[in-house]
Design a protein around this motif. Structure first.
Motif, PDB file in Angstrom:
ATOM      1  N   LEU A 285      33.642  34.816  42.385  1.00 17.63           N
ATOM      2  CA  LEU A 285      33.352  34.485  43.778  1.00 17.63           C
ATOM      3  C   LEU A 285      34.393  35.187  44.633  1.00 17.63           C
ATOM      4  O   LEU A 285      35.601  35.077  44.368  1.00 17.63           O
ATOM      5  N   LEU A 286      33.931  35.910  45.651  1.00 13.56           N
ATOM      6  CA  LEU A 286      34.829  36.719  46.466  1.00 13.56           C
ATOM      7  C   LEU A 286      34.498  36.581  47.943  1.00 13.56           C
ATOM      8  O   LEU A 286      33.319  36.496  48.320  1.00 13.56           O
ATOM      9  N   GLU A 287      35.532  36.568  48.765  1.00 14.59           N
ATOM     10  CA  GLU A 287      35.350  36.730  50.198  1.00 14.59           C
ATOM     11  C   GLU A 287      35.399  38.227  50.493  1.00 14.59           C
ATOM     12  O   GLU A 287      36.388  38.890  50.171  1.00 14.59           O
ATOM     13  N   VAL A 288      34.327  38.766  51.071  1.00 20.49           N
ATOM     14  CA  VAL A 288      34.255  40.192  51.370  1.00 20.49           C
ATOM     15  C   VAL A 288      34.360  40.350  52.882  1.00 20.49           C
ATOM     16  O   VAL A 288      33.424  40.034  53.620  1.00 20.49           O
ATOM     17  N   GLU A 289      35.510  40.822  53.346  1.00 22.23           N
ATOM     18  CA  GLU A 289      35.764  40.927  54.781  1.00 22.23           C
ATOM     19  C   GLU A 289      35.341  42.273  55.349  1.00 22.23           C
ATOM     20  O   GLU A 289      35.122  42.414  56.558  1.00 22.23           O
TER      21      GLU A 289
ATOM     22  N   ILE B  28      38.290  34.271  44.962  1.00 23.21           N
ATOM     23  CA  ILE B  28      38.555  32.833  45.073  1.00 23.21           C
ATOM     24  C   ILE B  28      38.096  32.074  43.832  1.00 23.21           C
ATOM     25  O   ILE B  28      38.330  30.878  43.716  1.00 23.21           O
ATOM     26  N   GLY B  29      37.477  32.765  42.900  1.00 22.49           N
ATOM     27  CA  GLY B  29      37.064  32.137  41.647  1.00 22.49           C
ATOM     28  C   GLY B  29      36.630  33.191  40.655  1.00 22.49           C
ATOM     29  O   GLY B  29      36.085  34.225  41.042  1.00 22.49           O
ATOM     30  N   THR B  30      36.863  32.931  39.373  1.00 20.58           N
ATOM     31  CA  THR B  30      36.466  33.881  38.339  1.00 20.58           C
ATOM     32  C   THR B  30      36.273  33.134  37.027  1.00 20.58           C
ATOM     33  O   THR B  30      36.733  32.001  36.868  1.00 20.58           O
ATOM     34  N   THR B  31      35.602  33.748  36.078  1.00 22.33           N
ATOM     35  CA  THR B  31      35.460  33.131  34.768  1.00 22.33           C
ATOM     36  C   THR B  31      36.782  33.214  34.015  1.00 22.33           C
ATOM     37  O   THR B  31      37.495  34.225  34.110  1.00 22.33           O
ATOM     38  N   ILE B  32      37.099  32.153  33.294  1.00 18.01           N
ATOM     39  CA  ILE B  32      38.328  32.153  32.501  1.00 18.01           C
ATOM     40  C   ILE B  32      38.055  32.582  31.065  1.00 18.01           C
ATOM     41  O   ILE B  32      38.985  32.705  30.273  1.00 18.01           O
ATOM     42  N   ASP B  33      36.777  32.819  30.731  1.00 17.91           N
ATOM     43  CA  ASP B  33      36.446  33.291  29.386  1.00 17.91           C
ATOM     44  C   ASP B  33      35.272  34.265  29.440  1.00 17.91           C
ATOM     45  O   ASP B  33      35.458  35.448  29.662  1.00 17.91           O
TER      46      ASP B  33
ATOM     47  N   TRP C 132      39.656  47.285  36.414  1.00 14.22           N
ATOM     48  CA  TRP C 132      39.962  47.630  37.808  1.00 14.22           C
ATOM     49  C   TRP C 132      39.521  46.465  38.685  1.00 14.22           C
ATOM     50  O   TRP C 132      38.402  46.438  39.186  1.00 14.22           O
ATOM     51  N   PRO C 133      40.378  45.467  38.873  1.00 16.18           N
ATOM     52  CA  PRO C 133      39.979  44.294  39.660  1.00 16.18           C
ATOM     53  C   PRO C 133      39.780  44.638  41.130  1.00 16.18           C
ATOM     54  O   PRO C 133      40.507  45.468  41.690  1.00 16.18           O
ATOM     55  N   LEU C 134      38.804  43.998  41.743  1.00 13.29           N
ATOM     56  CA  LEU C 134      38.582  44.195  43.172  1.00 13.29           C
ATOM     57  C   LEU C 134      39.750  43.644  43.984  1.00 13.29           C
ATOM     58  O   LEU C 134      40.146  44.232  44.991  1.00 13.29           O
ATOM     59  N   ASP C 135      40.269  42.507  43.574  1.00  3.10           N
ATOM     60  CA  ASP C 135      41.412  41.898  44.241  1.00  3.10           C
ATOM     61  C   ASP C 135      42.625  42.067  43.333  1.00  3.10           C
ATOM     62  O   ASP C 135      42.899  41.231  42.486  1.00  3.10           O
ATOM     63  N   GLN C 136      43.341  43.166  43.519  1.00  2.00           N
ATOM     64  CA  GLN C 136      44.470  43.479  42.651  1.00  2.00           C
ATOM     65  C   GLN C 136      45.557  42.420  42.746  1.00  2.00           C
ATOM     66  O   GLN C 136      46.169  42.041  41.739  1.00  2.00           O
TER      67      GLN C 136
END
Length: 363
Positions: A149-153, A161-166, A341-345
């Motif tokens: 889950l991402l806020e895209v500005e 703001i959220g991601t899978t842990i597995d 390559w994470p979107l939110d480094q």
């Protein structure tokens, strides 16, 4: 932006060799002039999943012809292009290198700017291929390899703001489908098997119930479903388990999205609230319907890409490249191929989900 951007996009991050030409107009609307995708399903089906070496070899053999077909269908020559965009990661790095190297060759030969695109950013803008979706928006990116889950500005401005842990949701679909004896690719096969099934017959675990964040977990669900699959004795039970799995995944996606919407609305009060769902799992009708209901309940508009642009494609890569090019952004010809390559480094560094020393596929 005062002039249109006409960009060739290339996508080779997994098992689709894809090329597309997209025109981004001065008013911000986009036009897909061509989109060609060569699937490798038949090559990987005997193995029940994607084999990286086979995928990379198929990209090498196909990228030239697929690009030529995309240019032909678009009805434009290379002199009409204003840039070349290629996926530079994340993905199977052998495949990523093929498309990125081909893009670099085209850019060098034609004197065009190169845009090295994050595959996830391509998914983030994919809904803008079929509708006028303005920034900012809340994004659920849900596919075989990613669940965030991402806020895209704006262009390139994403906050996780959220991601899978597995596992990712699409990965859970595929692996549970395999335990049910369904053919590859498993996600669409499981959706078909779930039709008419009783989604309440089997009780499956609801993960991370004690947490108040927006993270996901599908590993426990996957294990529980695999154990149930071993004891099935009839086709009706298989239909019911598939329906139960599909509903459990959809509910978790909806629950976390609902939580994210509540937080997003607090920080974006007074703005139009937009919820975008992208990635291959966005093509699942049951998942899409439940997320649409959740968005309506929270007062968000709901947008998902056209079905043709939910799964990996080059049109989304071309659009992401065109949006960056319109802002004057380009990359050098030594831009690297990146397996991660994470979107939110910043979020990835501050709160990594996969750390050094772990074993297994995610390591």
């Amino acid at each position: 932006m005062t002039t249109p951007q006409t960009v060739l996009g290339l996508e080779t991050s997994c098992d689709e060799t894809a090329a597309a030409v997209v025109r981004l107009h001065a008013d911000g609307t986009s036009e897909v002039l061509s989109s060609v995708i060569a699937s490798q399903i038949a090559a990987h089906a005997p193995y029940g999943g994607v084999v990286p070496e086979i995928a990379a070899r198929a990209h090498v053999e196909g990228v030239d012809g697929i690009t030529a077909e995309a240019m032909s269908q678009a009805g434009v020559g290379y002199d009409a292009l204003t840039g070349v965009a290629a996926t530079a990661g994340p993905g199977l790095v052998g495949g990523v290198m093929v498309g990125l190297s081909f893009g670099k060759a085209v850019a060098l030969a034609r004197g065009l700017p190169l845009i090295a695109v994050n595959h996830l950013e391509g998914h983030a803008v994919s809904a803008r291929l079929g509708a006028q979706v303005d920034y900012p928006f809340l994004l659920l990116l849900v596919s075989g390899g990613h669940c965030q889950l991402l806020e895209v500005e704006g262009v390139g401005a994403c906050r996780r703001i959220g991601t899978t842990i597995d596992d990712a949701a699409g990965e859970a679909f595929d692996k549970i489908a395999k335990t049910l004896g369904l053919p590859y690719p498993g996600g669409p096969a499981l959706e078909k098997l779930a039709e008419g099934g009783d989604a309440e017959r089997f009780v499956l675990p609801r993960m991370l119930l004690g947490r108040k964040d927006c993270d996901f977990s599908f590993s426990g669900l996957k294990t529980a479903a695999a154990r149930l699959a071993e004891g099935l004795t009839s086709d009706d039970e298989r239909h019911d388990l598939a329906a139960s799995v599909q509903t459990a995944i959809a509910r978790q996606l909806a629950e976390r999205s609902d939580r994210a919407m509540a937080a997003y609305a607090e920080t974006h009060g007074g703005q139009e609230l937009r919820f975008v769902v992208a990635g291959g799992v966005a093509a699942n009708k049951s998942v899409r319907a439940l997320l649409q209901q959740t968005a309506a309940k929270r007062g968000f508009s709901f947008t998902a890409p056209p079905m043709a642009f939910c799964t990996d494609n080059a049109a989304m890569i071309a659009l992401a490249g065109a949006e960056r090019l319109a802002l004057g952004q380009a990359d050098p010809l030594d831009a690297p191929a990146r397996p991660r390559w994470p979107l939110d480094q910043a979020a990835a560094l501050a709160n990594p989900t996969h750390v050094a020393g772990r074993k297994g596929a995610k390591a």
